[in-house]
Structures are given as structure tokens and as C-alpha cells.
Design an enzyme around this catalytic site. Structure first.
Site, PDB file in Angstrom:
ATOM      1  N   PRO A 156       0.843  -1.197   0.000  1.00 31.43           N
ATOM      2  CA  PRO A 156       0.000   0.000   0.000  1.00 31.43           C
ATOM      3  C   PRO A 156       0.874   1.241   0.000  1.00 31.43           C
ATOM      4  O   PRO A 156       1.827   1.332   0.776  1.00 31.43           O
ATOM      5  CB  PRO A 156      -0.788  -0.119   1.311  1.00 31.43           C
ATOM      6  N   MET A 157       0.584   2.184  -0.888  1.00 29.92           N
ATOM      7  CA  MET A 157       1.343   3.442  -0.906  1.00 29.92           C
ATOM      8  C   MET A 157       0.360   4.593  -1.100  1.00 29.92           C
ATOM      9  O   MET A 157      -0.302   4.685  -2.141  1.00 29.92           O
ATOM     10  CB  MET A 157       2.401   3.433  -2.015  1.00 29.92           C
ATOM     11  N   ALA A 158       0.283   5.433  -0.066  1.00 32.86           N
ATOM     12  CA  ALA A 158      -0.627   6.572  -0.094  1.00 32.86           C
ATOM     13  C   ALA A 158      -0.298   7.455  -1.286  1.00 32.86           C
ATOM     14  O   ALA A 158       0.869   7.753  -1.555  1.00 32.86           O
ATOM     15  CB  ALA A 158      -0.508   7.361   1.212  1.00 32.86           C
TER      16      ALA A 158
ATOM     17  N   GLN B 151      -6.466  -1.407   2.586  1.00 34.28           N
ATOM     18  CA  GLN B 151      -5.717  -1.204   3.833  1.00 34.28           C
ATOM     19  C   GLN B 151      -6.390  -0.130   4.671  1.00 34.28           C
ATOM     20  O   GLN B 151      -6.727   0.948   4.179  1.00 34.28           O
ATOM     21  CB  GLN B 151      -4.272  -0.787   3.590  1.00 34.28           C
TER      22      GLN B 151
ATOM     23  N   CYS C  67       3.203   3.254   9.980  1.00 42.42           N
ATOM     24  CA  CYS C  67       3.424   4.640   9.575  1.00 42.42           C
ATOM     25  C   CYS C  67       4.447   5.339  10.485  1.00 42.42           C
ATOM     26  O   CYS C  67       4.270   5.381  11.696  1.00 42.42           O
ATOM     27  CB  CYS C  67       2.097   5.392   9.620  1.00 42.42           C
TER      28      CYS C  67
ATOM     29  N   LYS D 122       0.224  -5.123   8.814  1.00 43.98           N
ATOM     30  CA  LYS D 122       1.514  -4.719   8.257  1.00 43.98           C
ATOM     31  C   LYS D 122       2.168  -3.812   9.287  1.00 43.98           C
ATOM     32  O   LYS D 122       1.518  -2.891   9.808  1.00 43.98           O
ATOM     33  CB  LYS D 122       1.300  -3.989   6.940  1.00 43.98           C
TER      34      LYS D 122
ATOM     35  N   GLY E 289      10.660  -4.646   2.128  1.00 46.10           N
ATOM     36  CA  GLY E 289      11.754  -3.703   2.281  1.00 46.10           C
ATOM     37  C   GLY E 289      12.859  -3.937   1.284  1.00 46.10           C
ATOM     38  O   GLY E 289      13.511  -4.984   1.296  1.00 46.10           O
ATOM     39  N   ASP E 290      13.030  -2.965   0.363  1.00 46.92           N
ATOM     40  CA  ASP E 290      14.168  -2.956  -0.558  1.00 46.92           C
ATOM     41  C   ASP E 290      14.178  -4.081  -1.577  1.00 46.92           C
ATOM     42  O   ASP E 290      15.239  -4.601  -1.921  1.00 46.92           O
ATOM     43  CB  ASP E 290      15.488  -2.976   0.231  1.00 46.92           C
TER      44      ASP E 290
ATOM     45  N   ARG F 265       8.370   0.639  -3.342  1.00 47.41           N
ATOM     46  CA  ARG F 265       9.030   1.619  -4.204  1.00 47.41           C
ATOM     47  C   ARG F 265       9.607   1.019  -5.481  1.00 47.41           C
ATOM     48  O   ARG F 265       9.718   1.700  -6.497  1.00 47.41           O
ATOM     49  CB  ARG F 265      10.122   2.339  -3.395  1.00 47.41           C
TER      50      ARG F 265
HETATM   51  C1  LIG Z   1       4.940   7.051  -1.190  1.00 48.63           C
HETATM   52  C2  LIG Z   1       4.758   5.964  -0.168  1.00 48.63           C
HETATM   53  C3  LIG Z   1       3.540   5.839   0.473  1.00 48.63           C
HETATM   54  C4  LIG Z   1       3.349   4.809   1.419  1.00 48.63           C
HETATM   55  N1  LIG Z   1       2.114   4.655   1.979  1.00 48.63           N
HETATM   56  C5  LIG Z   1       1.884   3.588   2.791  1.00 48.63           C
HETATM   57  C6  LIG Z   1       0.575   3.301   3.267  1.00 48.63           C
HETATM   58  O1  LIG Z   1      -0.399   3.997   2.956  1.00 48.63           O
HETATM   59  N2  LIG Z   1       0.431   2.227   4.084  1.00 48.63           N
HETATM   60  C7  LIG Z   1       1.479   1.414   4.448  1.00 48.63           C
HETATM   61  O2  LIG Z   1       1.304   0.450   5.186  1.00 48.63           O
HETATM   62  N3  LIG Z   1       2.718   1.678   3.994  1.00 48.63           N
HETATM   63  C8  LIG Z   1       2.930   2.708   3.162  1.00 48.63           C
HETATM   64  N4  LIG Z   1       4.178   2.915   2.648  1.00 48.63           N
HETATM   65  C9  LIG Z   1       5.244   1.955   2.965  1.00 48.63           C
HETATM   66  C10 LIG Z   1       5.289   0.834   1.924  1.00 48.63           C
HETATM   67  O3  LIG Z   1       4.095   0.096   1.932  1.00 48.63           O
HETATM   68  C11 LIG Z   1       6.473  -0.113   2.201  1.00 48.63           C
HETATM   69  O4  LIG Z   1       6.295  -0.705   3.469  1.00 48.63           O
HETATM   70  C12 LIG Z   1       7.818   0.597   2.188  1.00 48.63           C
HETATM   71  O5  LIG Z   1       7.915   1.465   1.074  1.00 48.63           O
HETATM   72  C13 LIG Z   1       8.978  -0.408   2.153  1.00 48.63           C
HETATM   73  O6  LIG Z   1       8.895  -1.233   1.040  1.00 48.63           O
HETATM   74  P1  LIG Z   1       9.788  -0.986  -0.285  1.00 48.63           P
HETATM   75  O7  LIG Z   1      11.218  -0.974   0.137  1.00 48.63           O
HETATM   76  O8  LIG Z   1       9.432  -2.116  -1.200  1.00 48.63           O
HETATM   77  O9  LIG Z   1       9.376   0.350  -0.815  1.00 48.63           O
HETATM   78  C14 LIG Z   1       4.410   3.941   1.745  1.00 48.63           C
HETATM   79  C15 LIG Z   1       5.636   4.094   1.107  1.00 48.63           C
HETATM   80  C16 LIG Z   1       5.824   5.074   0.156  1.00 48.63           C
HETATM   81  C17 LIG Z   1       7.148   5.180  -0.529  1.00 48.63           C
END
Ligand SMILES: Cc1cc2nc3c(=O)[nH]c(=O)nc-3n(C[C@H](O)[C@H](O)[C@H](O)COP(=O)(O)O)c2cc1C
Length: 387
Positions: free
Chosen positions: A26-28, A80, A111, A151, A214-215, A238
């Protein structure tokens, strides 16, 4: 279509069987129905909505009701929720279930944003064990047959880790999976995720799947995370920004044979087509061409990372206000430019530096919530944030 009901799928989250053990994080501001549909067109897995605040949902805020709406092609529908209050979270889950608005519900306890943790919400919340237990137990009960997952992050900082307790509590509360972003709130998005924590969680939580996050920047990273940690599936955030076709790579690497399409040749033309499709889906989502074209602007640098697209062209794309204008800009580019290799790979999106997490006064002194903290937490509802 990513769901199949086979005898032994790679990942089962309650009744949902996924033929590829991959979840879109989930990414806001990113994982709205437009982006989820785009990712799904390339790959397979579970595609989670951006975070929805429970209070706004219970109050049926118009924007929130729009955000929880799925396109008919989106199955299973995954939402979510972010909540800090057990009763409101329970009511939000009940609304989704009774009105048949979701097939999977995730709760966000990751968060790290100061305005949230300062009030005891987000990644600060699992420190208070009873409150965490209460929210998850009531939510899981209200969810009934709809699988509920949590999460979370590793904890507040390296001296105040919460994930092992929280994982066990969530398991006891009846969740269908737990996902760990292997950083603390203090780390924000800096440094490297500590995948050894995912392995530790996998040892602590034994009756439901453990998802690692993560990553993951490539399918190879996902394969490596699963091998190194023993996790049951991966959550990718990401890494798919500006490259939704990563879900195709992930399906080829981790999915059942035949669950993915052919490997893509990411020429500039291919990337531009994906960008154009994304913009088109955003226009459809917002029902407003100008709004959709404004929203795609934040994605320009991610899509064209490493490609021979000059600053002027990027700036024009970042101010285009119609799909026709985007087409005109694209007509000036050499679409046969090949995939640039390493320059297009690697880190994108949020990074940042470690920060001392903002917390309510004396939050760390006890793992129980006192009356003053309880009213502070009630104010920790937010419009949107991140994890
Ligand atoms: C722009 C953005 C918005 C995010 N919004 C949420 C969200 O709404 N809910 C959540 O649980 N995590 C959110 N995250 C965290 C991601 O879900 C994820 O846990 C975090 O980016 C690590 O994973 P990655 O390394 O694959 O990016 C957000 C991350 C980014 C970059």
C-alpha cells in the site's frame, strides 16, 4: 487474473490463494485503482489499496468512499485501513464486510510520520500491547470470513522493537498473515531493510504466512529475500514506481509456470506506452482529464529514470494537462531507444535520513495505555500518510 484455487498454491491468505506470492505494498497517493489495474495488467498477486483512515470510512467521507471503490477487473479486492481506536476500526471493518466492499483487509501499523507517531499512532502503536491486541482482535472478529492481515515495522527504534510481540499477538487474534517492513520508525526509509528480522518473525509466527517487505528492487531481490528469510511471500513498494511491469518479472521468478507473460523489452517506447496507459487510467479514476494528468506528474522521474529523455521534455511532461499533450511530447522522442540497463534500476521513491521518532510524553515508560495517552491516541487519526 492472479487467483487460482489449486491444491498447493505458493501463498494462501485465508481463503485467497495466490499463484504468485507477491503483494503490491500500500502506498498513499500511489496505489489507487489506476495504478493497481496497471500493475495487474503485467503481473499477478494481491494489489492493496492506499491507506484508508477508519474514521473517514465510518463517516463515509466522499473522497474515502471513492478511494475504496475497485474496478470490476480487480479481484481479489484489497483495502488497507489505518486506525487507532478499537471501536472505530471494528466499525470500519464491519462496514467493508457487510457491504461486500473488500475480499481482504490489511491494518497499517507501520506509519513513521511524526504527526502520527507523536500521538501514539502508526508504528508507535504496537508498543502498547493491550491496545494493539484490542484493535486487531476486534477487527479480525468483525472481518469474519474476510481475511485480515497486519503490516508493521520492526518497532520504534532499535531499543524498542515491537514486531515479535506484535506478530504473535496478531497470530493469536486470528489474522491470516503478517507483513513486516524490516525497518524501525526511527530509520524511516534510510539505510537497508534488515531482512534478518523477517527471518526472526518467520520463526516466531508459525501458523500463518509471514510476508517480507523492504528494498525489493528487482525479481532477483525477491527471490533472494524468500531464500534468505524463509518468508512466504514478498511485499513490493518503491521498486515498482515507474515500472509496473516488475510484477511480470516477479510472476516469472516466483509464480507458478504459465502465470506470467513473456519477458518485456523495456525500450523507451515500451516505457512511454506504460506511462500513457497509467495517465489514461488516472483520468478514468478521477473522471477528470486535467486531474489525471496532474497526478501522473509525480511519476515522470520514476518512469524515465536512466532513459534519454532531456530535462526540457521531463519538465513538459510534468506540466502537461491533457493526454493529447502527452502524445505530442512523446512524438518528439526516439521511441526505439533501448533499455539503459543499470541506470534504470535501483532505488527510487522515498529515502531520507534516520530521525528520532516523535512520541507522546513518557510513551516508552510503560507498555500499557493510561487515560491521558488514550485521549491523545484518539486524535491520531489522519488524512493520509505512509508506512
Ligand atoms: C509514497 C509511499 C507511500 C506509502 N504509503 C503507505 C501506506 O499507505 N500504508 C502502508 O502500510 N505503507 C505505506 N508505505 C510503505 C510501503 O508500503 C512499504 O512498506 C515501504 O515502502 C517499504 O517497502 P519498499 O522498500 O518495497 O518500498 C508507503 C511508502 C511510500 C514510498
Amino acid at each position: 487474473m492472479s487467483t487460482v484455487l489449486s491444491a498447493s498454491p505458493p501463498l494462501r491468505i485465508g481463503p485467497i490463494a495466490l499463484d504468485t506470492p507477491v503483494v503490491l505494498a500500500p502506498m498513499a497517493g500511489i496505489t489507487n485503482t489506476a495504478f493497481r489495474r496497471l500493475c495487474r495488467e503485467y503481473g499477478a498477486g494481491l494489489y492493496v489499496s492506499e491507506m484508508i483512515t477508519t474514521r473517514a470510512l465510518v463517516e463515509r467521507n466522499a473522497t474515502t468512499m471513492r478511494l475504496i471503490t475497485h474496478h470490476e477487473s480487480e479481484k481479489p479486492r484489497s483495502i488497507q485501513l489505518y486506525g487507532v481506536d478499537p471501536a472505530t476500526t471494528e466499525a470500519a471493518v464491519r462496514l467493508l464486510v457487510e457491504e461486500d466492499r473488500a475480499d481482504h483487509i490489511d491494518l497499517n501499523f507501520g506509519c513513521p510520520v511524526p504527526k502520527v507517531t507523536r500521538k501514539g499512532g502508526g508504528a508507535a502503536l504496537p508498543w502498547k500491547l493491550d491496545l494493539f491486541r484490542d484493535i486487531v482482535t476486534r477487527a479480525a472478529r468483525a472481518a469474519g470470513d474476510v481475511p485480515l492481515t497486519v503490516k508493521m515495522r520492526k518497532g520504534i527504534d532499535s531499543d524498542h522493537l515491537t514486531y515479535l510481540d506484535a506478530g504473535r499477538i496478531a497470530e493469536d487474534a486470528g489474522v491470516s498473515a503478517v507483513a513486516l517492513h524490516a525497518r524501525t520508525a526511527a530509520e524511516f526509509y534510510s539505510g537497508h531493510a534488515d531482512w534478518s528480522a523477517i527471518a526472526a518473525l518467520k520463526e516466531a509466527v508459525t501458523s500463518v504466512p509471514v510476508l517480507g517487505n523492504g528494498d525489493i528492487w528487482s525479481a532477483d531481490d525477491a527471490v533472494r529475500m524468500m531464500a534468505e528469510t524463509g518468508c512466504d511471500g514478498v511485499v513490493v513498494g518503491r521498486g515498482c514506481l515507474g515500472r509496473p511491469w516488475l510484477f511480470g518479472d516477479l510472476a516469472r521468478a516466483l509464480g507458478e509456470p504459465g502465470s506470467a507473460g513473456p519477458e518485456v523489452d523495456a525500450t523507451l517506447g515500451f516505457v512511454a506506452q506504460a506511462f500513457r496507459r497509467h495517465a489514461e487510467l488516472l483520468v478514468e479514476f478521477f473522471e477528470d482529464e486535467g486531474r489525471g494528468c496532474r497526478d501522473i506528474r509525480k511519476h515522470v522521474a520514476w518512469y524515465f529514470k536512466g532513459y534519454p529523455v532531456g530535462g526540457d521534455t521531463r519538465a513538459r511532461l510534468a506540466t502537461a494537462s491533457s493526454l493529447a499533450e502527452i502524445d505530442e511530447i512523446f512524438a518528439t522522442l526516439d521511441m526505439s531507444a533501448p533499455y539503459p540497463g543499470a541506470a534504470a534500476e535501483g532505488q527510487r521513491g522515498r529515502a531520507g535520513t534516520p530521525k528520532r521518532p516523535a512520541l507522546p510524553d513518557r510513551w516508552l515508560e510503560s507498555r500499557d495505555v493510561d487515560a491521558a495517552e488514550s485521549s491523545a491516541i484518539a486524535a491520531a487519526e489522519i488524512e493520509n500518510s505512509g508506512g
